[in-house]
Design a protein around this motif. Structure first.
Motif, short mmCIF file in Angstrom:
data_model
loop_
_atom_site.label_atom_id
_atom_site.label_comp_id
_atom_site.label_asym_id
_atom_site.label_seq_id
_atom_site.Cartn_x
_atom_site.Cartn_y
_atom_site.Cartn_z
N LEU A 6 0.83 -1.20 0.00
CA LEU A 6 0.00 0.00 0.00
C LEU A 6 0.87 1.25 0.00
O LEU A 6 2.00 1.24 0.48
N ASN A 7 0.32 2.34 -0.52
CA ASN A 7 1.06 3.61 -0.62
C ASN A 7 1.53 4.07 0.76
O ASN A 7 0.76 4.14 1.71
N LEU A 13 -2.43 11.36 4.09
CA LEU A 13 -3.84 11.73 3.93
C LEU A 13 -4.12 13.07 4.61
O LEU A 13 -3.43 13.44 5.57
N ILE A 64 -11.14 8.15 0.34
CA ILE A 64 -10.38 6.91 0.21
C ILE A 64 -11.31 5.73 -0.05
O ILE A 64 -12.51 5.79 0.24
N PHE A 104 -11.92 1.91 1.09
CA PHE A 104 -11.62 1.07 2.26
C PHE A 104 -12.25 -0.30 2.08
O PHE A 104 -13.41 -0.42 1.69
N SER A 110 -0.12 7.71 6.12
CA SER A 110 -0.18 7.11 4.78
C SER A 110 -1.23 6.00 4.77
O SER A 110 -1.71 5.56 5.83
N CYS A 111 -1.57 5.54 3.57
CA CYS A 111 -2.54 4.44 3.46
C CYS A 111 -2.03 3.21 4.20
O CYS A 111 -2.81 2.51 4.86
N ARG A 112 -0.73 2.93 4.09
CA ARG A 112 -0.18 1.75 4.75
C ARG A 112 -0.24 1.89 6.27
O ARG A 112 -0.62 0.95 6.97
N ALA A 169 -3.87 1.54 7.42
CA ALA A 169 -4.34 0.17 7.28
C ALA A 169 -3.81 -0.71 8.41
O ALA A 169 -4.53 -1.56 8.94
N ILE A 218 -6.46 -0.06 1.76
CA ILE A 218 -6.85 1.35 1.66
C ILE A 218 -6.10 2.00 0.50
O ILE A 218 -4.89 1.79 0.34
N SER A 219 -6.82 2.75 -0.31
CA SER A 219 -6.19 3.50 -1.40
C SER A 219 -6.85 4.86 -1.52
O SER A 219 -8.01 5.04 -1.13
N ILE A 220 -6.11 5.82 -2.04
CA ILE A 220 -6.64 7.17 -2.23
C ILE A 220 -7.49 7.20 -3.49
O ILE A 220 -7.04 6.80 -4.56
#
Length: 236
Positions: free
Chosen positions: A61-62, A67, A73, A75, A109-111, A114, A133-135
């Motif tokens: 993940l990014n 964020l 996002i 989810f 961050s997404c990572r 998460a 999770i991603s943007i």
């Protein structure tokens, strides 16, 4: 005599039946035989479709973009076998996570986010939770401008600059897929506007940065910067 003939027919047919079934299995398409599918491919929960196992790896993940308020996002908890949910980071910097309530998301961050949600879910609700999770979209209030990449690159791009994210010439070139086959790594041009509104061109030796680790010579990008990769005159 006739009765004996029919008995012999049924005995032979029964003996050949297993071989007929084996022949049918052997001629089935590979996709119909789960055992023959690549081990790196799994069934997408809830759909039966196939997807690369890489999509279920939280470590991919990014982890570079933080964020912020107003960001939207996607989810998903893979074990739920449900479609992704669209969540928005509130003005307080939080998101409403199903079954967990409000979780602080801004500046993570997404990572990172998460991982935190994974721990929360596994405390009481899940034995195993794979959180993806991603943007989806970045809030317009966080966009500070654009940069442009053209010339001999694999994929010319226009990139949004996000407040708080650091982009350099080389990192953006990688986002453009890298240089083309004849791109001149030693003469990459960065065109930048100065305070008076004029333009100046900075020449970068990207080959030195990438191959010799001269990261101190990389340049952090500003809004409206234009990266141009010329084509080598001599090709060999």
């Amino acid at each position: 005599m006739l009765l004996r003939h029919w008995i012999r027919f049924f005995v032979v047919a029964a003996a050949l039946l297993p071989f007929s079934t084996m022949a049918q299995e052997a001629t089935k398409p590979i996709a119909d035989n789960p055992a023959s599918r690549p081990r790196a491919v799994n069934a997408l929960p809830g759909t039966g479709a196939l997807y690369p196992a890489i999509f279920a790896n939280m470590e991919l993940l990014n982890d570079s973009v933080k964020l912020g308020k107003g960001d939207r996002i996607n989810f998903r908890v893979l074990e739920d076998e449900e479609d992704p949910k669209s969540l928005v980071v509130t003005d307080a910097g939080e998101i409403e996570v199903p079954y967990s309530g409000l979780v602080q998301a801004a500046d993570k961050s997404c990572r990172q986010l998460a991982r935190e949600i994974k721990e929360l879910l596994q405390k009481d609700l899940y034995y195993q939770a794979t959180v993806i999770i991603s943007i989806d979209t970045v809030s317009k209030t966080r966009l500070i401008g654009k940069v442009y990449v053209t010339g001999d690159v694999k994929m010319p791009i226009t990139l949004d600059l996000i407040d708080g994210e650091t982009n350099t010439v080389t990192s953006v070139l990688l986002k453009a897929g890298g240089l083309g086959a004849w791109g001149d790594q030693k003469k990459v041009q960065l065109v930048r506007r100065d305070a008076s509104g004029g333009k100046r061109t900075i020449i970068l030796d990207v080959e030195k940065i990438w191959q010799k680790g001269a990261t101190d010579q990389d340049i952090v990008l500003q809004a409206e910067d234009h990266i141009f990769v010329p084509t080598r005159v001599i090709r060999f």
